[in-house]
Design an enzyme around this catalytic site. Structure first.
Site, PDB file in Angstrom:
ATOM      1  N   ARG A   1       0.848  -1.187   0.000  1.00 50.43           N
ATOM      2  CA  ARG A   1       0.000   0.000   0.000  1.00 50.43           C
ATOM      3  C   ARG A   1       0.883   1.237   0.000  1.00 50.43           C
ATOM      4  O   ARG A   1       1.962   1.234   0.583  1.00 50.43           O
ATOM      5  CB  ARG A   1      -0.849   0.045   1.278  1.00 50.43           C
ATOM      6  CG  ARG A   1      -1.982  -0.920   1.325  1.00 50.43           C
ATOM      7  CD  ARG A   1      -2.882  -0.656   2.514  1.00 50.43           C
ATOM      8  NE  ARG A   1      -2.251  -0.944   3.791  1.00 50.43           N
ATOM      9  CZ  ARG A   1      -1.742  -0.048   4.612  1.00 50.43           C
ATOM     10  NH1 ARG A   1      -1.805   1.234   4.331  1.00 50.43           N
ATOM     11  NH2 ARG A   1      -1.186  -0.411   5.750  1.00 50.43           N
TER      12      ARG A   1
ATOM     13  N   TYR B   1      -1.099  -3.919  -6.703  1.00 49.63           N
ATOM     14  CA  TYR B   1      -0.827  -4.651  -5.455  1.00 49.63           C
ATOM     15  C   TYR B   1      -1.885  -4.448  -4.376  1.00 49.63           C
ATOM     16  O   TYR B   1      -2.308  -3.319  -4.113  1.00 49.63           O
ATOM     17  CB  TYR B   1       0.531  -4.229  -4.878  1.00 49.63           C
ATOM     18  CG  TYR B   1       1.114  -5.307  -3.992  1.00 49.63           C
ATOM     19  CD1 TYR B   1       1.915  -6.305  -4.537  1.00 49.63           C
ATOM     20  CD2 TYR B   1       0.830  -5.369  -2.642  1.00 49.63           C
ATOM     21  CE1 TYR B   1       2.424  -7.321  -3.744  1.00 49.63           C
ATOM     22  CE2 TYR B   1       1.327  -6.377  -1.833  1.00 49.63           C
ATOM     23  CZ  TYR B   1       2.131  -7.352  -2.398  1.00 49.63           C
ATOM     24  OH  TYR B   1       2.630  -8.359  -1.620  1.00 49.63           O
TER      25      TYR B   1
ATOM     26  N   LYS C   1      -9.302  -2.182   1.782  1.00 42.56           N
ATOM     27  CA  LYS C   1      -9.062  -0.953   2.550  1.00 42.56           C
ATOM     28  C   LYS C   1      -9.860   0.219   1.973  1.00 42.56           C
ATOM     29  O   LYS C   1     -10.349   1.071   2.719  1.00 42.56           O
ATOM     30  CB  LYS C   1      -7.575  -0.627   2.564  1.00 42.56           C
ATOM     31  CG  LYS C   1      -6.683  -1.759   3.065  1.00 42.56           C
ATOM     32  CD  LYS C   1      -6.969  -2.140   4.485  1.00 42.56           C
ATOM     33  CE  LYS C   1      -5.909  -3.097   5.013  1.00 42.56           C
ATOM     34  NZ  LYS C   1      -6.169  -3.484   6.394  1.00 42.56           N
TER      35      LYS C   1
ATOM     36  N   HIS D   1     -10.819  -1.335  11.549  1.00 44.06           N
ATOM     37  CA  HIS D   1      -9.686  -2.202  11.248  1.00 44.06           C
ATOM     38  C   HIS D   1      -9.561  -3.232  12.381  1.00 44.06           C
ATOM     39  O   HIS D   1      -8.685  -3.127  13.224  1.00 44.06           O
ATOM     40  CB  HIS D   1      -8.429  -1.327  11.150  1.00 44.06           C
ATOM     41  CG  HIS D   1      -7.249  -1.990  10.544  1.00 44.06           C
ATOM     42  ND1 HIS D   1      -5.961  -1.570  10.774  1.00 44.06           N
ATOM     43  CD2 HIS D   1      -7.139  -3.036   9.705  1.00 44.06           C
ATOM     44  CE1 HIS D   1      -5.115  -2.329  10.099  1.00 44.06           C
ATOM     45  NE2 HIS D   1      -5.806  -3.225   9.447  1.00 44.06           N
TER      46      HIS D   1
ATOM     47  N   SER E   1      -1.585  -2.113  11.599  1.00 48.74           N
ATOM     48  CA  SER E   1      -1.041  -3.131  10.700  1.00 48.74           C
ATOM     49  C   SER E   1       0.209  -3.752  11.337  1.00 48.74           C
ATOM     50  O   SER E   1       0.913  -3.086  12.101  1.00 48.74           O
ATOM     51  CB  SER E   1      -0.663  -2.502   9.363  1.00 48.74           C
ATOM     52  OG  SER E   1      -1.777  -1.885   8.786  1.00 48.74           O
TER      53      SER E   1
ATOM     54  N   CYS F   1       0.613  -6.096  13.595  1.00 46.58           N
ATOM     55  CA  CYS F   1       0.611  -6.434  15.022  1.00 46.58           C
ATOM     56  C   CYS F   1       0.039  -7.833  15.246  1.00 46.58           C
ATOM     57  O   CYS F   1      -0.251  -8.202  16.391  1.00 46.58           O
ATOM     58  CB  CYS F   1      -0.200  -5.424  15.821  1.00 46.58           C
ATOM     59  SG  CYS F   1       0.618  -3.841  16.018  1.00 46.58           S
TER      60      CYS F   1
ATOM     61  N   ASP G   1      -9.268  -8.878   9.713  1.00 44.05           N
ATOM     62  CA  ASP G   1      -8.761  -7.557   9.336  1.00 44.05           C
ATOM     63  C   ASP G   1      -9.791  -6.436   9.455  1.00 44.05           C
ATOM     64  O   ASP G   1      -9.438  -5.328   9.836  1.00 44.05           O
ATOM     65  CB  ASP G   1      -8.240  -7.611   7.895  1.00 44.05           C
ATOM     66  CG  ASP G   1      -7.381  -6.413   7.518  1.00 44.05           C
ATOM     67  OD1 ASP G   1      -6.582  -5.969   8.360  1.00 44.05           O
ATOM     68  OD2 ASP G   1      -7.507  -5.912   6.392  1.00 44.05           O
TER      69      ASP G   1
ATOM     70  N   ARG H   1       2.455 -12.069   0.470  1.00 48.67           N
ATOM     71  CA  ARG H   1       1.088 -12.348   0.924  1.00 48.67           C
ATOM     72  C   ARG H   1       0.579 -13.701   0.486  1.00 48.67           C
ATOM     73  O   ARG H   1       1.027 -14.254  -0.514  1.00 48.67           O
ATOM     74  CB  ARG H   1       0.144 -11.288   0.339  1.00 48.67           C
ATOM     75  CG  ARG H   1       0.439  -9.867   0.773  1.00 48.67           C
ATOM     76  CD  ARG H   1      -0.086  -9.602   2.147  1.00 48.67           C
ATOM     77  NE  ARG H   1       0.239  -8.267   2.639  1.00 48.67           N
ATOM     78  CZ  ARG H   1      -0.517  -7.607   3.511  1.00 48.67           C
ATOM     79  NH1 ARG H   1      -1.615  -8.137   3.983  1.00 48.67           N
ATOM     80  NH2 ARG H   1      -0.152  -6.428   3.936  1.00 48.67           N
TER      81      ARG H   1
HETATM   82  C1  OXD Z   1      -2.735  -3.790   6.479  1.00 43.84           C
HETATM   83  C2  OXD Z   1      -3.228  -4.993   5.803  1.00 43.84           C
HETATM   84  O1  OXD Z   1      -1.793  -3.162   6.013  1.00 43.84           O
HETATM   85  O2  OXD Z   1      -4.174  -5.606   6.309  1.00 43.84           O
HETATM   86  O3  OXD Z   1      -3.302  -3.447   7.500  1.00 43.84           O
HETATM   87  O4  OXD Z   1      -2.706  -5.351   4.731  1.00 43.84           O
HETATM   88 MN    MN Z   2      -5.047  -4.559   7.898  1.00 40.84          MN
END
Ligand code: OXD
Ligand code: MN
Length: 667
Positions: free
Chosen positions: A94, A253, A262, A282, A304, A306, A329, A421
């Protein structure tokens, strides 16, 4: 949708002759047919394909992409029906600095977002999108977020010239005719336009990408060759909250290209939630069932990187408890008819970070990706078995790295990209909860906020009430990891884990939380803060994490059931002595003390940072949260002079010392 729908804005584009597939007689919403026609006219694809998310479509798209060299089939025994995609090395994550919230008023985007004036942004995007799909197929992907027709669900349509995005969307959302049928003339739907920005032919047909006519004499039919991962150095991920529309250009991506995730489910949906009285967050959602007693549902927000996926798939180490997965997520939360807060996971798949995922750290994820998975930017063996850092303690002797180059342990660079991923359907998750797909969602008993904190934040604390809980959510901070932009280990404020994802002013987001809490009243869930990442003086983690986190979840469940005792501290309630189940875990008294220590001095320092953070966010910060800060300072100041309020030891009985050092992570 209302007049603000993107279709009117595209009226300047007169519909030209349409390529094969663009028109479809069974589209119930004339605005959708019109929108597809106008986008087609603007972007000029060679053909248009409507996606239905079927197995046949998966087979067709994957075979076409394998033939084109943009997907590699993996070893059919180790990874049945699974594929590897390798992205362009400049298109791996991102891009927050290329993400824009184009609300009508700049103030509505707020200081944490990049803002662009909507008409100026549209003009810039129109120029970029003009002819950007020449020589390509445009996929029209209708999808539902949440069970089609569910009370918390929403529908969207993404057009894209990326088969990778279309295929991934087929995993991540409920794509198909049921979603299309839900888009009637009165339906509200979110429009997403996506292009990798790599046309294969110019308007003049000479294929050199410069639009200069036919100066190089290639004639009108020549196409330039495609590449395995087309993208464009110019990137925009633009959101138009009032139009409920997303325009994304230049990246193929993840969250830049799978607009359901997102872009829709957090940035646009958070605005819908603000306007309609619900929340798009989130958050993972899990179901925890004690050995006896009723199951509880928790929604947990973390920045993100964690370990939300690990927590959502946790295997409890305490006997008799089970954790089942609902989402890893994103959660959409809405007050239900009975006054309680209900949540759905609007997604249908996982787009998880591969590095660090192993049989030890997350066996459930490893099982989930046993087949029918798209891997992106992982390493592979010559035989087509995937590998990434942390998958096994010792790497294989020879690999092909995420860029496609030969790799050995001596190479000195990661074999898999740190943001590599796996994309996999949620139904493949062995711990999927039976109620994960309830059309009205599941009732939420607890909200949990977490972050990656080496200092200050105890293993678990209960907020005093909803307002204090909102303060806790608003002040979340986390240390950055290699998977994020910026220096590793930097403390970044990430309120509600929503810093990159709130589609409107962050201060208004907090006020909205306060308003939702007021509407919930006595039905409001309890709010907790957790921290698996606290470190001791020697820099080692104090808590083993992973499955042991079930002990913390069990205490939270005990608080909900009014069965677990708590002890007051200036920052909230921690487990009273004996109330945290530590049976079978070797943890020394000193370690426990350090895990729960509340040092008023360093908390007062943190309050200074919080004050500066609030000041940076400006006058949208609700006054009651500034009052919370003042109250916290008062309690801490009192604690500094009154050692008696410092927490007692959490231990019930000693089970012997142990050094909890050298573990890879605490998620
Ligand atoms: C993030 C994801 O960056 O879920 O939070 O990819
Ligand atoms: Mn996320």
């Amino acid at each position: 949708m209302t007049d603000a729908h993107p279709v009117p804005r595209l009226r300047s584009v007169a519909i030209a002759e349409l390529p094969p597939g663009a028109e479809r007689s069974d589209v119930a919403d004339p605005r959708l047919a019109d929108w597809v026609a106008r986008i087609t006219t603007l972007t000029r694809p060679d053909e248009v394909v409507w996606c239905d998310g079927s197995d046949a479509e998966w087979r067709r798209l994957t075979s076409e992409m394998v033939a084109a060299g943009s997907l590699l089939p993996l070893d059919p025994v180790a990874h049945p029906d699974s594929f590897l995609a390798r992205s362009d090395p400049d298109d791996v994550a991102r891009m927050e600095d290329r993400t824009f919230i184009c609300s009508v008023r700049e103030d509505d985007a707020g200081p944490t977002n990049n803002w662009r004036e909507p008409s100026a942004m549209h003009a810039e995007l129109d120029a970029l999108f003009a002819g950007c799909m020449r020589g390509r197929t445009m996929y029209v992907v209708p999808y539902s977020m949440g069970p089609v027709g569910g009370s918390i669900s929403q529908v969207g349509v993404q057009v894209t010239d990326s088969p990778y995005a279309a295929l991934s969307l087929g995993i991540m959302a409920r794509v198909g005719d049921a979603a299309l049928a839900a888009i009637g003339p009165d339906a509200e739907w979110v429009a997403g336009v996506h292009s990798v920005g790599y046309p294969l032919r110019d308007g003049d047909g000479d294929g050199d990408g410069d639009g200069d006519g036919d100066r190089d004499g290639h004639g009108g039919t020549r196409r330039r060759a495609d590449v395995a991962w087309p993208s464009n150095p110019v990137k925009f991920i633009s959101h138009f909250p009032e139009e409920r529309a997303i325009w994304s250009f230049g990246s193929g991506y993840g969250g830049n290209a799978l607009l359901s995730k997102k872009c829709f489910a957090l940035r646009i949906a958070s605005v819908m939630g603000r306007d309609e009285g619900w929340l798009a967050e989130h958050m993972l959602v899990l179901k925890l069932t004690p050995p006896a007693g009723r199951p509880v549902h928790m929604a947990a927000a973390f920045p993100s990187a964690c370990g939300k996926t690990n927590l959502a798939m946790l295997r409890p180490t305490i006997p008799g408890w089970t954790v089942e997965t609902i989402g890893d997520d994103i959660a959409w939360l809405r007050p239900g008819a009975d006054g309680r807060l209900f949540a759905i996971n609007p997604e249908a798949g996982f787009f998880g970070v591969a590095p660090g995922t192993s049989v030890e750290s997350n066996p459930v994820a490893i099982e989930t990706m046993r087949e029918h998975t798209i891997f992106t930017n992982v390493a592979v063996t010559e035989g087509g078995e995937v590998w990434w850092e942390g998958k096994t303690p010792t790497p294989p002797e020879h690999l092909i790295d995420w860029r496609g180059a030969p790799w050995t342990p001596e190479t000195g660079t990661p074999a898999a990209h740190p943001n590599a991923r796996f994309t996999v359907p949620i139904e493949q998750c062995p711990t999927l909860a039976s109620d994960w797909y309830e059309p009205d969602g599941v009732p939420i008993d607890a909200i949990v906020f977490g972050g990656r904190r080496a200092t200050n934040v105890p293993l678990v604390v209960e907020a005093e009430d909803w307002t204090h809980g909102v303060f806790v959510g608003a002040t979340i901070a986390s240390e950055t990891t290699a998977a994020q932009e910026g220096a590793v280990g930097e403390l970044r404020r990430d309120p509600f884990g929503m810093l990159p994802f709130a589609g409107y002013n962050m201060g208004d987001h907090w006020q909205h939380w306060l308003d939702v809490g007021e509407a919930l009243g006595e039905h409001a869930p309890k709010i907790f803060q957790v921290n698996w990442f606290r470190k001791g003086a020697d820099g080692s983690f104090l808590w083993p994490g992973f499955g042991e986190n079930s002990r913390v979840l069990a205490w939270i469940a005990g608080r909900i059931a009014d069965e677990a005792a708590g002890a007051a501290t200036p920052i909230g309630t921690i487990p009273a002595p004996g109330s945290l189940d530590l049976r079978g875990l070797e943890v020394s008294d000193d370690t426990l003390e350090a895990l729960f220590e509340v040092d008023p001095g360093s908390w007062l320092d943190e309050c200074e940072q919080t004050e500066a953070f609030f000041a940076a966010l400006g006058d949208h910060v609700p006054d009651v949260l500034r009052d919370e800060l003042a109250r916290l300072r008062d309690r801490l100041a009192a604690a500094q002079t009154d050692a008696a309020v410092l927490p007692p030891s959490v231990r019930a009985s000693s089970v012997g010392p142990c050094s909890l050092t050298g573990r890879p992570d605490r998620q």
